[in-house]
Design an enzyme around this catalytic site. Structure first.
Site, PDB file in Angstrom:
ATOM      1  N   ALA A  96     -24.202 -25.715 -34.304  1.00  0.00           N
ATOM      2  CA  ALA A  96     -24.809 -27.032 -34.485  1.00  0.00           C
ATOM      3  C   ALA A  96     -25.593 -27.086 -35.791  1.00  0.00           C
ATOM      4  O   ALA A  96     -25.813 -28.147 -36.346  1.00  0.00           O
ATOM      5  CB  ALA A  96     -25.745 -27.321 -33.317  1.00  0.00           C
ATOM      6  N   LYS A  97     -26.026 -25.934 -36.281  1.00  0.00           N
ATOM      7  CA  LYS A  97     -26.796 -25.836 -37.526  1.00  0.00           C
ATOM      8  C   LYS A  97     -27.929 -26.861 -37.539  1.00  0.00           C
ATOM      9  O   LYS A  97     -28.162 -27.534 -38.542  1.00  0.00           O
ATOM     10  CB  LYS A  97     -25.876 -25.983 -38.742  1.00  0.00           C
ATOM     11  CG  LYS A  97     -24.784 -24.896 -38.785  1.00  0.00           C
ATOM     12  CD  LYS A  97     -23.982 -24.913 -40.061  1.00  0.00           C
ATOM     13  CE  LYS A  97     -22.956 -23.793 -40.142  1.00  0.00           C
ATOM     14  NZ  LYS A  97     -21.843 -23.883 -39.173  1.00  0.00           N
TER      15      LYS A  97
END
Lengths: 292, 292
Positions: A96-97
């Site tokens: 998802a960073k």
């Protein structure tokens, strides 16, 4: 140092399946075999087939949330249904960073861990420790911090030499790794390090001998597998989560796509194992597996 | 330098409403007035009331996607319905802080610009230019890059002194700003700079006199408004998008919440305008507005 439930799951599955392979479930309607169609139910059928075909060959799965977000509301339902098809004992990483300030980061953590039930998440470091804390508080989960990323332009900021008064200058990615080691009070941190940068991978493994490393960039991004395994795994040949997405998912665009995916995953697993179990592990040769 | 459609919309609305105020539509079921309930339809009613109450007082709206993701599938439907309630001529910024490698960043850009129809997005810089390019290719949209963030821990990495051979060391956030100016070939870049760091805001405005600045951190995060306006706006008192979320959304927890939100938004707008129109703008006094 305690070990998170995520790491326990990872080590357990990794041993049982003799695998460091993580399959990146990055579903892309433009690449799914044409005969399946691109309806949400077709994409789910595709994901389920990939999971069924690889489930005994992996140490983890990693959907990148971007591909699901790109499909709109139906993408989120697809992600949920995909997660439901993965056996509970296999860790699932949300690529998802994410990164945001305190109360907002807490909302992301809830969405990912509570809403979807992921076992781990990737997060960005740029905002600093207080932005990562709301994730770190989920002690059972894995928090994998972007350190040296696999893309060609990752040197632009990550390789800049940073200095502190009285300390030797070092690249920013080393500074990030050193801070993550300090954030690791609950033993639930890890690093994301691209297979495309073997020298940096080696240096980071020296700095962080016991952290799990998520290593993207073999396969489509063409990192050197030998160096990835030798430098990325810990001293027992573990704690490297070597991700491949396109090379497995789209190994064939025909009706045999699931068989082709299984073959690609097995080949990658076996190639990794040949590297990590050579030079000869004496325990193994003693069992007579390598010699008659 | 061309100006993006996002920036045109921003300048147009900002002038018509005489406002630099951006309302952060960060809906939080635990803070919405109790009498409304916390069903998705209650949250939509809340958002619609906030929009109706502030629509002529703002230059932009900015939902932070974390709050919608935290609500699961219904959150995405809520976000879509909320966006539909905002007049098309008011720019809407996706506070998403996304960053990923090439083809994945492209998927995020599609999700945000095509899927939801946002006018702008916030992105992280850590992965470098090639990770931002898929966003930059959307020339009509605004790409607001995290530079110096408003949180207490933003100094951990952002203030590190970075050196290049033959160049004076400077903090990482300045390095980021300098790179963003080079990425700005289509005139669609901007910076995110916290109101909580006035000296850095001033320095960044000197470096980037013409970029739009998204400035969070007044209100709940208590940045100094006077410094924010004086240092954050451009030389014509424009191109600052001053975000307030909790201070407006939750100004009252009673049945008068919409009126209270309107009052809070108007007070913030007027306080900002008093600062940006003093010392006296000679054009304005010549028109006799300040003197009889």
């Amino acid at each position: 140092m305690p070990v998170s439930l995520f790491e326990e799951k990872l080590l357990d599955v990794s041993r049982r399946h003799a695998s460091l392979v993580c399959v990146g479930l990055d579903v892309d309607p433009s690449r799914v075999p044409e005969f399946l169609g691109t309806e949400p139910k077709s994409l789910l059928a595709f994901n389920r087939s990939i999971i069924d075909a690889t489930v005994d060959l992996v140490c983890a799965y990693k959907p990148n949330l971007a591909f699901y977000e790109a499909l709109g509301l139906e993408g989120w339902a697809l992600l949920r249904a995909t997660l439901a098809a993965i056996p509970r004992d296999i860790p699932v990483i949300a690529d998802a960073k994410r990164e945001d300030v305190g109360n907002t980061a807490a909302a992301y953590a809830r969405a990912i861990f509570e809403g979807f039930g992921f076992d781990a998440v990737t997060v960005g470091p740029y905002l600093g420790e207080d932005s990562v804390l709301p994730f770190l508080e989920w002690k059972d989960k894995g928090i994998l911090v972007l350190c040296k990323t696999s893309n060609p332009g990752s040197s632009e900021f990550q390789d800049l030499m940073v200095g502190r008064p009285g300390a030797e200058p070092r690249p920013l990615y080393e500074e990030v790794a050193s801070r993550v080691l300090q954030w690791n009070r609950h033993g639930n941190c890890g690093l994301v390090v691209g297979a495309t940068y073997p020298a940096q991978l080696r240096r980071l493994r020296e700095m962080a001998p016991d952290l799990p490393f998520l290593i993207p960039g073999v396969g489509a991004q063409a990192g050197d597998l030998e160096a990835t395994v030798r430098f990325g795994a810990d001293r027992l040949g573990q704690r490297a989560i070597i991700n491949s997405a396109r090379g497995i998912l789209y190994a064939s665009s025909g009706r045999d796509f699931a068989d082709a995916a299984r073959r690609a995953a097995r080949e990658l697993r076996d190639a990794i194992n040949r590297i990590r179990f050579t030079p000869l592990d004496l325990t193994q040769t003693a069992e007579g597996r390598e010699r008659p």
